[in-house]
Design an enzyme around this catalytic site. Structure first.
Site, PDB file in Angstrom:
ATOM      1  N   ARG A   1      57.076  -7.537   3.696  1.00 16.75           N
ATOM      2  CA  ARG A   1      56.460  -6.929   2.537  1.00 16.75           C
ATOM      3  C   ARG A   1      57.021  -5.514   2.478  1.00 16.75           C
ATOM      4  O   ARG A   1      58.096  -5.330   1.939  1.00 16.75           O
ATOM      5  CB  ARG A   1      54.931  -7.017   2.679  1.00 16.75           C
ATOM      6  CG  ARG A   1      54.231  -7.338   1.401  1.00 16.75           C
ATOM      7  CD  ARG A   1      52.754  -7.608   1.606  1.00 16.75           C
ATOM      8  NE  ARG A   1      52.096  -6.579   2.450  1.00 16.75           N
ATOM      9  CZ  ARG A   1      50.793  -6.526   2.666  1.00 16.75           C
ATOM     10  NH1 ARG A   1      49.980  -7.412   2.114  1.00 16.75           N
ATOM     11  NH2 ARG A   1      50.268  -5.588   3.425  1.00 16.75           N
TER      12      ARG A   1
ATOM     13  N   MET B   1      27.935 -16.827 -16.433  1.00 15.82           N
ATOM     14  CA  MET B   1      28.267 -15.403 -16.479  1.00 15.82           C
ATOM     15  C   MET B   1      27.147 -14.537 -15.887  1.00 15.82           C
ATOM     16  O   MET B   1      27.402 -13.588 -15.145  1.00 15.82           O
ATOM     17  CB  MET B   1      28.544 -14.968 -17.924  1.00 15.82           C
ATOM     18  CG  MET B   1      28.962 -13.515 -18.022  1.00 15.82           C
ATOM     19  SD  MET B   1      29.207 -12.948 -19.704  1.00 15.82           S
ATOM     20  CE  MET B   1      30.743 -13.700 -20.132  1.00 15.82           C
TER      21      MET B   1
ATOM     22  N   TYR C   1      26.054 -25.547 -17.300  1.00 11.24           N
ATOM     23  CA  TYR C   1      27.265 -25.940 -18.027  1.00 11.24           C
ATOM     24  C   TYR C   1      27.959 -27.107 -17.348  1.00 11.24           C
ATOM     25  O   TYR C   1      28.075 -27.133 -16.113  1.00 11.24           O
ATOM     26  CB  TYR C   1      28.240 -24.767 -18.093  1.00 11.24           C
ATOM     27  CG  TYR C   1      27.806 -23.662 -19.010  1.00 11.24           C
ATOM     28  CD1 TYR C   1      27.625 -23.898 -20.381  1.00 11.24           C
ATOM     29  CD2 TYR C   1      27.577 -22.390 -18.525  1.00 11.24           C
ATOM     30  CE1 TYR C   1      27.230 -22.879 -21.222  1.00 11.24           C
ATOM     31  CE2 TYR C   1      27.181 -21.365 -19.368  1.00 11.24           C
ATOM     32  CZ  TYR C   1      27.006 -21.602 -20.715  1.00 11.24           C
ATOM     33  OH  TYR C   1      26.617 -20.599 -21.538  1.00 11.24           O
TER      34      TYR C   1
ATOM     35  N   LYS D   1      40.835   1.846   1.120  1.00 10.59           N
ATOM     36  CA  LYS D   1      41.529   1.505  -0.128  1.00 10.59           C
ATOM     37  C   LYS D   1      40.617   0.648  -0.997  1.00 10.59           C
ATOM     38  O   LYS D   1      39.592   0.141  -0.523  1.00 10.59           O
ATOM     39  CB  LYS D   1      42.823   0.762   0.198  1.00 10.59           C
ATOM     40  CG  LYS D   1      42.626  -0.572   0.892  1.00 10.59           C
ATOM     41  CD  LYS D   1      43.953  -1.098   1.425  1.00 10.59           C
ATOM     42  CE  LYS D   1      43.753  -2.444   2.119  1.00 10.59           C
ATOM     43  NZ  LYS D   1      44.983  -2.854   2.830  1.00 10.59           N
TER      44      LYS D   1
HETATM   45  C1  LIG Z   1      44.583  -2.969   4.135  1.00  3.87           C
HETATM   46  C2  LIG Z   1      45.400  -2.584   5.294  1.00  3.87           C
HETATM   47  C3  LIG Z   1      44.835  -2.536   6.564  1.00  3.87           C
HETATM   48  C4  LIG Z   1      43.424  -2.974   6.863  1.00  3.87           C
HETATM   49  O1  LIG Z   1      43.414  -4.371   7.011  1.00  3.87           O
HETATM   50  P1  LIG Z   1      42.079  -5.134   7.387  1.00  3.87           P
HETATM   51  O2  LIG Z   1      42.515  -6.547   7.527  1.00  3.87           O
HETATM   52  O3  LIG Z   1      41.140  -4.950   6.250  1.00  3.87           O
HETATM   53  O4  LIG Z   1      41.577  -4.526   8.637  1.00  3.87           O
HETATM   54  C5  LIG Z   1      45.632  -2.084   7.604  1.00  3.87           C
HETATM   55  N1  LIG Z   1      46.906  -1.717   7.391  1.00  3.87           N
HETATM   56  C6  LIG Z   1      47.484  -1.759   6.181  1.00  3.87           C
HETATM   57  C7  LIG Z   1      48.902  -1.347   6.016  1.00  3.87           C
HETATM   58  C8  LIG Z   1      46.759  -2.207   5.092  1.00  3.87           C
HETATM   59  O5  LIG Z   1      47.327  -2.245   3.888  1.00  3.87           O
END
Ligand SMILES: *Cc1c(COP(=O)(O)O)cnc(C)c1O
Length: 362
Positions: free
Chosen positions: A130, A301, A253, A35
């Site tokens: 969640r 930046m 800065y 993802k």
């Molecule tokens: C992102 C995610 C993972 C992976 O989690 P990591 O901590 O990056 O290994 C696993 N299961 C779900 C449902 C996720 O959203």
């Protein structure tokens, strides 16, 4: 010459880290979680290192489409399932497996016209609050799915809130098991932290995200050396300026850093517009020519400034490693930089900016 910053994606490290997930969960199949554009590495760039996975897990239908365009024919799981009814058409077309975590997703399936029935992952809210059906509602959701001709196999999943910390996973595993004991189907519970720290929860599929990118899910308790992981991303640049400070001179800065003695500093072509966190205060670790030193003053930046006292030979053009692999076997784990910024490795890798030229190493 282009501005000297670049990111490298290490194919061999991705493959190595994936193998570590297999080692930690020898009886499970492994989803490589890709993802957020493979946690900022780029799905297409990470693919060569991760194609040995049993499947890919992600959230976004466009990203799933990109994986199919790479000719990935194996399983793809949508971790959040469908966002609206017509997403199911793309699931059918791309042969995607999808999470089901609320009632409307079951209703959309019931109304969906498909030739091939879908494989779904029914998600339980076992305590994280969640996504997912509560333990009480889980069985009835399973029964409704099981009655649908649109659904083929039903697998069961949940997600841990504290796999990386003291609370651990025992409570959630118990809730999950009690509410699913006599239901058939494969199980998926573990993220990276659970895979590494709680091997007994591995079940049929583990979901390995952060660990395959070479960040320790439970840093600072453990680091990547402890888990035998390798950085999958290097962010590096060069010195484009040098300054000699006298006692009392300030840098950058806000004049937040003031020299208490004469010192030489270097100016690095890397700033927050490249994804380097502005929250990194004076003292954040950085490598110059593979030698560990520290940042001084504020991140701006396009530039940061670094202390050259430990690297007297450094000059214009010297290589600077912001995180990842440096020259001559040197290494700066992304987790150390994240910690200096008050965040976690995940956020830094995901925030690598578009403007940073990125290429595959290997
Ligand atoms: C992102 C995610 C993972 C992976 O989690 P990591 O901590 O990056 O290994 C696993 N299961 C779900 C449902 C996720 O959203």
């Amino acid at each position: 010459m282009p501005r000297p910053i670049e990111a490298l994606i290490h194919t061999a490290a991705l493959a190595h880290n994936l193998a570590r997930a297999r080692q930690a969960a020898p009886d499970a199949r492994v989803w490589a979680v890709v993802k957020a554009n493979a946690y900022g590495h780029g799905i297409e760039r990470a693919y060569a290192g991760l194609r040995g996975a049993d499947g890919f897990a992600l959230l976004d239908l466009d990203e799933a489409e990109r994986l199919r365009a790479l000719d990935w024919r194996g399983p793809i799981l949508l971790l959040e399932g469908c966002f609206e009814a017509r997403d199911l058409e793309r699931c059918s077309r791309l042969n995607l497996w999808h999470a089901v975590h609320h009632d409307a997703q079951i209703e959309w399936l019931a109304a969906h016209k498909t030739q091939a029935p879908h494989r779904v992952f029914l998600k339980m809210n076992s305590g994280m609050n969640r996504l997912g059906f509560t333990a009480q509602a889980f069985r009835s959701a399973w029964a409704r799915l099981n009655a649908l001709p649109q659904v083929d196999e039903i697998s069961l999943m949940t997600h841990f809130a504290d796999a990386d910390g003291e609370r651990g996973v025992a409570q959630q595993v118990a809730t999950f098991e009690a509410a699913s004991r006599d239901l058939p189907g494969e199980r998926s519970l573990s993220n990276s932290a659970a895979t590494l720290r709680h091997g007994s929860a591995a079940a049929d599929w583990v979901r390995a995200g952060i660990m395959v990118y070479g960040s320790a899910p439970d840093h600072p308790q453990h680091d990547i050396a402890h888990w035998q992981l390798r950085p999958a991303m290097t962010l590096r640049s060069r010195l484009i300026g040098l300054q000699m400070l006298q006692r009392g001179d300030s840098v950058g800065y806000g004049s937040s850093f003031v020299a208490d003695a004469p010192m030489r500093i270097g100016v690095v072509a890397c700033g927050y517009a490249d994804g380097y966190p502005r929250a990194c205060a004076t003292g954040t670790p950085v490598l110059v020519d593979g030698v560990r030193t520290r940042t001084v003053g504020r991140v701006s930046m396009d530039m940061i400034t670094v202390d050259l006292q430990p690297v007297p030979a450094a000059g214009l053009g010297s290589e600077v490693t912001l995180w990842g692999e440096g020259p001559r076997g040197s290494r700066l784990p992304i987790d150390e930089v994240a910690r200096a910024a008050g965040t976690i490795g995940y956020e830094l890798m995901c925030a690598l900016a578009q403007r940073v030229p990125t290429r595959i190493d290997g």
